[in-house]
Design a protein around this motif. Structure first.
Motif, short mmCIF file in Angstrom:
data_model
loop_
_atom_site.label_atom_id
_atom_site.label_comp_id
_atom_site.label_asym_id
_atom_site.label_seq_id
_atom_site.Cartn_x
_atom_site.Cartn_y
_atom_site.Cartn_z
N THR A 207 51.19 45.28 37.70
CA THR A 207 51.11 44.94 39.14
C THR A 207 49.38 44.73 38.75
O THR A 207 48.31 44.71 39.67
N ILE A 208 48.87 46.15 38.34
CA ILE A 208 47.31 46.04 37.51
C ILE A 208 46.94 44.62 37.39
O ILE A 208 45.89 44.04 37.79
N PHE A 209 47.57 43.64 36.51
CA PHE A 209 47.14 42.75 36.04
C PHE A 209 47.23 41.79 37.23
O PHE A 209 45.99 40.57 37.34
N TRP A 210 47.83 41.43 37.77
CA TRP A 210 48.07 41.07 39.18
C TRP A 210 47.03 41.07 39.99
O TRP A 210 46.51 39.85 40.49
N ILE A 211 46.63 41.89 40.49
CA ILE A 211 45.83 42.62 41.06
C ILE A 211 44.46 42.33 40.72
O ILE A 211 43.24 41.38 41.20
N TYR A 212 44.20 42.18 39.40
CA TYR A 212 42.76 41.95 38.35
C TYR A 212 42.57 40.24 38.83
O TYR A 212 41.71 39.63 38.92
N CYS A 213 43.91 39.55 38.71
CA CYS A 213 44.20 37.81 39.00
C CYS A 213 43.76 38.05 40.23
O CYS A 213 42.72 36.16 40.26
#
Length: 77
Positions: free
Chosen positions: A25-31
């Motif tokens: 989820t953190i990776f997706w929000i970063y992108c």
């Protein structure tokens, strides 16, 4: 069915799935934030990347990090 699956999982497996879910989820929000803050060579690419990230959530962020850099405008100043 799902509830019994979760009940039969060990604590370590459940913790592993939880940690993986939070990191993804953190990776997706970063992108998503990176797409919103970036400028692209083609103005439509921002909309295309947002749609890809929203509707292809499983592989969207991975594809963006692999291919998105070539569509951005690079300003080194």
């Amino acid at each position: 069915m799902t509830l019994t699956f979760i009940q039969n999982m060990g604590g370590a497996s459940l913790l592993l799935f939880l940690i993986f879910g939070i990191l993804y989820t953190i990776f997706w929000i970063y992108c998503l934030v990176d797409v919103l803050r970036s400028e692209f060579k083609d103005p439509n690419m921002k909309i295309i990347w947002i749609v890809i990230l929203l509707f292809a959530q499983g592989i969207g962020p991975i594809v963006y990090l692999a291919m998105g850099k070539s569509t951005k405008i690079t300003n080194y100043s």
